[in-house]
Design an enzyme around this catalytic site. Structure first.
Site, PDB file in Angstrom:
ATOM      1  N   TYR A 144       0.859  -1.180   0.000  1.00 58.29           N
ATOM      2  CA  TYR A 144       0.000   0.000   0.000  1.00 58.29           C
ATOM      3  C   TYR A 144       0.897   1.231   0.000  1.00 58.29           C
ATOM      4  O   TYR A 144       1.806   1.337   0.823  1.00 58.29           O
ATOM      5  CB  TYR A 144      -0.880  -0.013   1.252  1.00 58.29           C
ATOM      6  CG  TYR A 144      -1.807   1.173   1.392  1.00 58.29           C
ATOM      7  CD1 TYR A 144      -2.934   1.294   0.580  1.00 58.29           C
ATOM      8  CD2 TYR A 144      -1.570   2.165   2.342  1.00 58.29           C
ATOM      9  CE1 TYR A 144      -3.799   2.373   0.717  1.00 58.29           C
ATOM     10  CE2 TYR A 144      -2.430   3.245   2.484  1.00 58.29           C
ATOM     11  CZ  TYR A 144      -3.544   3.344   1.675  1.00 58.29           C
ATOM     12  OH  TYR A 144      -4.402   4.405   1.809  1.00 58.29           O
ATOM     13  N   ASP A 239       9.291   2.726  -0.325  1.00 64.25           N
ATOM     14  CA  ASP A 239       8.279   3.428   0.457  1.00 64.25           C
ATOM     15  C   ASP A 239       8.590   3.157   1.922  1.00 64.25           C
ATOM     16  O   ASP A 239       8.267   2.096   2.467  1.00 64.25           O
ATOM     17  CB  ASP A 239       6.893   2.891   0.077  1.00 64.25           C
ATOM     18  CG  ASP A 239       5.783   3.493   0.932  1.00 64.25           C
ATOM     19  OD1 ASP A 239       6.088   4.106   1.972  1.00 64.25           O
ATOM     20  OD2 ASP A 239       4.607   3.324   0.557  1.00 64.25           O
ATOM     21  N   LYS A 267       4.549  10.389   8.272  1.00 66.07           N
ATOM     22  CA  LYS A 267       4.260  10.229   9.704  1.00 66.07           C
ATOM     23  C   LYS A 267       5.461  10.437  10.638  1.00 66.07           C
ATOM     24  O   LYS A 267       5.477  11.371  11.412  1.00 66.07           O
ATOM     25  CB  LYS A 267       3.655   8.860  10.023  1.00 66.07           C
ATOM     26  CG  LYS A 267       2.660   8.338   8.989  1.00 66.07           C
ATOM     27  CD  LYS A 267       2.071   7.004   9.407  1.00 66.07           C
ATOM     28  CE  LYS A 267       1.637   6.192   8.232  1.00 66.07           C
ATOM     29  NZ  LYS A 267       0.430   5.460   8.364  1.00 66.07           N
TER      30      LYS A 267
HETATM   31  N1  HOZ Z   1      -4.419   1.701   6.658  1.00 67.93           N
HETATM   32  C1  HOZ Z   1      -3.722   2.746   7.334  1.00 67.93           C
HETATM   33  C2  HOZ Z   1      -2.434   2.255   7.921  1.00 67.93           C
HETATM   34  N2  HOZ Z   1      -1.717   1.366   7.122  1.00 67.93           N
HETATM   35  C3  HOZ Z   1      -4.622   3.262   8.406  1.00 67.93           C
HETATM   36  C4  HOZ Z   1      -4.486   4.685   8.602  1.00 67.93           C
HETATM   37  C5  HOZ Z   1      -5.481   5.258   9.591  1.00 67.93           C
HETATM   38  O1  HOZ Z   1      -6.612   4.813   9.649  1.00 67.93           O
HETATM   39  O2  HOZ Z   1      -5.092   6.143  10.305  1.00 67.93           O
END
Ligand code: HOZ
Length: 426
Positions: A144, A239, A267
């Site tokens: 992802y 990534d 982040k």
């Molecule tokens: N799928 C996101 C982390 N891999 C979630 C992000 C979120 O909901 O803050």
């Protein structure tokens, strides 16, 4: 534990926000029940709207390496906020953070700050296309890279959690330029590159996958990928939104000893505030506007609050590199504890771990790619997730997400976590 107020807040949120959340995984659809609404957090603990205290294993999906509300980050943000929250003009702190980040990471000359990992990956691919003059990219099933169009092809994380790895709204024109390979399968990548000779701009990968649960690449796969990219003039994009500054000062590039051509961050580099970034050698980065032809921009890019949080965070990590080993030790301790209990209970499982990333896959077979991850038993995962939540342990609410440990977790917290697992009836 009682989660009454959270449920009431969720019901209210659903009236005004699609699904009641601003990011799908949070809605608990994969595990059932209502999501927990957080009131505040400190160190290793979340405090929810019902007054429950939870041990947190997501750390805001990675960035809070030193725990929630880490003092130096909070002080830096408050101090900055008093001087103005956004200017849309250059500030000195952007250069300070850029200089520090580049000094910590191998192989990078310049970095551009954006607002999220999605933006970073989207911009990195545009830059790779502009630099190479080629259109196609290769991504791996189950990886992802944020929710921009090019990446929502067999995407992991929330997309696959909700059964929509290929999202409606992505045009066929866009999708055809994203080719799909199998993680940990070098032969598959070689075949794709051969079939599209001279057309691939970049291969993008999560160097340690975290969005199909935690999956570790084999050494030969990573080395082979690097060699192939160099041979075929394809840019290798790491990534590192999850791994950057978490696995080591130099992230996955350092621990895997592989040099990427472009690296994306998110982040962590904002200490938990909305920041993303991408970095590369000057020759590539100078293709970006205003020096080069590849356009990328943003009013909130380099935002002073986000930069001050990032600077405080990276300074702390840079000055205390032993934190990475401390985290890895805690993660190994947790791994052993969980494995022992699940084995005793006769629950089929695989635990994948790298540094401070870990996940439990409920399957007999090794989990090395998306297909093997998807074979995990979601009913067992649900029992596990809710059993743990009931005892005050907050895990990712999807089997396709990695846990992220934070260094505020004590060994007593880890023991409490394993003790909670012992009480679950599978
Ligand atoms: N799928 C996101 C982390 N891999 C979630 C992000 C979120 O909901 O803050």
């Amino acid at each position: 534990m009682i989660y009454q107020r959270s449920s009431a807040l969720f019901a209210e949120a659903k009236k005004y926000i699609p699904g009641g959340v601003n990011s799908p995984v949070r809605a608990f659809k994969a595990v059932g029940g209502d999501p927990i609404f957080v009131k505040k957090a400190k160190g290793a603990y979340l405090y929810d709207e019902d007054g429950n205290k939870l041990i947190d294993y997501i750390a805001s999906w990675g960035p809070l390496i030193l725990g929630h509300a880490y003092g130096p980050v909070i002080d830096a943000v408050i101090d900055k906020a008093r001087k103005g929250t956004s200017f849309g003009m250059p500030t000195e702190i952007e250069t300070k953070l850029a200089k520090l980040a580049i000094s910590m990471v191998p192989n990078m000359d310049k970095i551009r700050f954006v607002n999220s990992g999605t933006e970073a990956c989207m911009s990195a691919v545009r830059l790779a296309r502009g630099y190479t003059g080629k259109d196609k990219i290769i991504k791996f099933a189950g990886c992802y890279h944020g929710h921009s169009d090019s990446f929502l092809i067999e995407a992991g994380s929330g997309a696959v959690t909700f059964g929509s790895p290929n999202s409606p709204g992505v045009t066929q024109g866009t999708a055809k330029d994203t080719l799909l390979a199998t993680y940990n399968d070098l032969k598959d990548v070689e075949t794709l590159v051969e079939a599209n000779k001279g057309e691939i701009a970049a291969i993008i990968i999560e160097p340690i996958a975290g969005n199909m649960g935690c999956i570790v690449p084999s050494d030969s796969f990573m080395k082979g990928l690097r060699k192939l990219c160099t041979k075929e003039s394809v840019l290798l994009i790491f990534d590192e939104v999850m791994t950057g500054f978490r696995l080591a000062r130099g992230g996955a590039q350092e621990v895997l000893n592989i040099k990427a051509d472009i690296v994306t961050y998110g982040k962590v580099i904002g200490g938990g505030l909305p920041v993303g970034a991408f970095a590369a050698k000057a020759e590539i980065m100078d293709y970006l506007a205003p020096d080069g032809p590849v356009y990328q921009a943003g009013t909130l890019s380099g935002n002073p609050l986000a930069m001050s949080a990032g600077l405080a965070m990276l300074t702390a990590l840079n000055n205390n590199p032993e934190v990475f080993q401390s985290l890895a030790d805690k993660t190994e301790y947790l791994h052993k504890g969980i494995a022992e209990v699940l084995t005793e209970k006769g629950v089929a499982h695989q635990i994948n771990r790298f540094g401070s990333m870990i996940s439990v896959h409920f399957t007999d077979n090794p989990v090395i790619d998306f297909a093997s991850s998807a074979k995990g038993d979601n009913e067992t995962f649900k029992t596990y997730f809710h059993g743990m939540l009931d005892k005050g342990i907050y895990l990712p609410p999807s089997a396709f997400e990695s846990y992220f440990l934070n260094d505020a977790l004590s060994y007593a917290d880890l023991d409490t976590t394993v003790a909670a697992l012992k009480q679950i009836k599978f």
